[in-house]
Design a protein around this motif. Structure first.
Motif, mmCIF file in Angstrom:
data_model
loop_
_atom_site.group_PDB
_atom_site.id
_atom_site.type_symbol
_atom_site.label_atom_id
_atom_site.label_comp_id
_atom_site.label_asym_id
_atom_site.label_seq_id
_atom_site.Cartn_x
_atom_site.Cartn_y
_atom_site.Cartn_z
ATOM 1 N N MET A 199 9.383 -24.866 4.356
ATOM 2 C CA MET A 199 8.688 -23.704 4.847
ATOM 3 C C MET A 199 7.198 -23.967 4.716
ATOM 4 N N LYS A 200 6.459 -23.666 5.715
ATOM 5 C CA LYS A 200 5.008 -23.806 5.654
ATOM 6 C C LYS A 200 4.411 -22.688 4.813
ATOM 7 N N GLY A 201 3.291 -22.981 4.175
ATOM 8 C CA GLY A 201 2.620 -21.977 3.353
ATOM 9 C C GLY A 201 2.257 -20.729 4.133
ATOM 10 N N GLU A 202 1.864 -20.898 5.398
ATOM 11 C CA GLU A 202 1.513 -19.744 6.224
ATOM 12 C C GLU A 202 2.725 -18.848 6.455
ATOM 13 N N ARG A 203 3.892 -19.464 6.633
ATOM 14 C CA ARG A 203 5.131 -18.692 6.843
ATOM 15 C C ARG A 203 5.490 -17.927 5.571
ATOM 16 N N ALA A 204 5.344 -18.565 4.428
ATOM 17 C CA ALA A 204 5.628 -17.895 3.155
ATOM 18 C C ALA A 204 4.704 -16.695 2.965
ATOM 19 N N THR A 205 3.425 -16.869 3.273
ATOM 20 C CA THR A 205 2.466 -15.769 3.153
ATOM 21 C C THR A 205 2.826 -14.639 4.102
ATOM 22 N N SER A 206 3.219 -14.971 5.309
ATOM 23 C CA SER A 206 3.618 -13.957 6.288
ATOM 24 C C SER A 206 4.827 -13.162 5.796
ATOM 25 N N LEU A 207 5.831 -13.860 5.247
ATOM 26 C CA LEU A 207 7.017 -13.177 4.733
ATOM 27 C C LEU A 207 6.667 -12.255 3.564
ATOM 28 N N LEU A 208 5.800 -12.726 2.671
ATOM 29 C CA LEU A 208 5.386 -11.882 1.546
ATOM 30 C C LEU A 208 4.626 -10.654 2.027
ATOM 31 N N ASN A 209 3.734 -10.837 2.995
ATOM 32 C CA ASN A 209 2.991 -9.702 3.540
ATOM 33 C C ASN A 209 3.920 -8.700 4.207
ATOM 34 N N ASP A 210 4.916 -9.184 4.946
ATOM 35 C CA ASP A 210 5.899 -8.289 5.571
ATOM 36 C C ASP A 210 6.648 -7.490 4.506
ATOM 37 N N MET A 211 7.047 -8.159 3.426
ATOM 38 C CA MET A 211 7.757 -7.485 2.350
ATOM 39 C C MET A 211 6.876 -6.404 1.721
ATOM 40 N N LEU A 212 5.611 -6.726 1.456
ATOM 41 C CA LEU A 212 4.707 -5.757 0.850
ATOM 42 C C LEU A 212 4.440 -4.578 1.784
ATOM 43 N N ASP A 213 4.340 -4.839 3.081
ATOM 44 C CA ASP A 213 4.160 -3.751 4.052
ATOM 45 C C ASP A 213 5.347 -2.796 4.009
ATOM 46 N N ARG A 214 6.558 -3.342 3.943
ATOM 47 C CA ARG A 214 7.754 -2.493 3.871
ATOM 48 C C ARG A 214 7.780 -1.688 2.581
ATOM 49 N N LEU A 215 7.380 -2.322 1.481
ATOM 50 C CA LEU A 215 7.337 -1.606 0.207
ATOM 51 C C LEU A 215 6.342 -0.455 0.243
ATOM 52 N N GLU A 216 5.203 -0.668 0.883
ATOM 53 C CA GLU A 216 4.191 0.384 0.975
ATOM 54 C C GLU A 216 4.680 1.554 1.819
ATOM 55 N N GLU A 217 5.548 1.289 2.800
ATOM 56 C CA GLU A 217 6.108 2.366 3.618
ATOM 57 C C GLU A 217 6.986 3.278 2.770
ATOM 58 N N GLY A 218 7.571 2.728 1.712
ATOM 59 C CA GLY A 218 8.347 3.512 0.769
ATOM 60 C C GLY A 218 9.673 3.989 1.317
ATOM 61 N N GLY A 219 10.173 5.037 0.709
ATOM 62 C CA GLY A 219 11.496 5.537 1.020
ATOM 63 C C GLY A 219 12.504 4.892 0.096
ATOM 64 N N TRP A 220 13.617 5.574 -0.098
ATOM 65 C CA TRP A 220 14.637 5.065 -1.006
ATOM 66 C C TRP A 220 15.313 3.863 -0.395
ATOM 67 N N PRO A 221 15.546 2.802 -1.099
ATOM 68 C CA PRO A 221 15.317 2.552 -2.521
ATOM 69 C C PRO A 221 13.991 1.857 -2.816
ATOM 70 N N LEU A 222 13.173 1.654 -1.788
ATOM 71 C CA LEU A 222 11.924 0.914 -2.004
ATOM 72 C C LEU A 222 10.987 1.610 -2.974
ATOM 73 N N ASP A 223 11.058 2.937 -3.041
ATOM 74 C CA ASP A 223 10.165 3.640 -3.957
ATOM 75 C C ASP A 223 10.554 3.461 -5.420
ATOM 76 N N LEU A 224 11.659 2.777 -5.681
ATOM 77 C CA LEU A 224 12.057 2.473 -7.053
ATOM 78 C C LEU A 224 11.429 1.176 -7.569
ATOM 79 N N VAL A 225 10.794 0.414 -6.691
ATOM 80 C CA VAL A 225 10.171 -0.854 -7.096
ATOM 81 C C VAL A 225 8.858 -0.558 -7.810
ATOM 82 N N ASP A 226 8.733 -1.116 -9.021
ATOM 83 C CA ASP A 226 7.523 -0.930 -9.821
ATOM 84 C C ASP A 226 6.554 -2.092 -9.703
ATOM 85 N N GLU A 227 7.102 -3.299 -9.619
ATOM 86 C CA GLU A 227 6.226 -4.474 -9.627
ATOM 87 C C GLU A 227 6.952 -5.654 -8.995
ATOM 88 N N ILE A 228 6.173 -6.475 -8.294
ATOM 89 C CA ILE A 228 6.663 -7.735 -7.724
ATOM 90 C C ILE A 228 5.841 -8.852 -8.363
#
Length: 75
Positions: A1-30
């Motif tokens: 996996m290229k570093g840029e792809r890894a960064t993109s996947l992490l950013n996508d995950m963080l964007d989804r977490l920020e949107e919240g909703g159950w069960p994402l609002d149960l996440v305290d820390e990554i």
């Protein structure tokens, strides 16, 4: 996996977490660790620890570590 792809996947995950909703609002820390955090240009994966709470809607879970994580040889 290229570093840029890894960064993109992490950013996508963080964007989804920020949107919240159950069960994402149960996440305290990554926590991100491993070769990605050491700046590898082509990490084979992205290592994460997700700290979260549970609530009455959460299915039962086990706190037992993954058996392969404990027995896999270091890279």
């Amino acid at each position: 996996m290229k570093g840029e792809r890894a960064t993109s996947l992490l950013n996508d995950m963080l964007d989804r977490l920020e949107e919240g909703g159950w069960p994402l609002d149960l996440v305290d820390e990554i926590l991100v660790f491993g070769s990605y955090t050491r700046g590898a240009l082509n990490p084979s994966d992205v290592d994460l620890v997700v700290e979260h709470r549970t609530d009455d809607r959460s299915p039962p879970s086990s706190s037992t570590p993954c058996p392969t994580a404990a027995t896999s040889p270091p890279r």
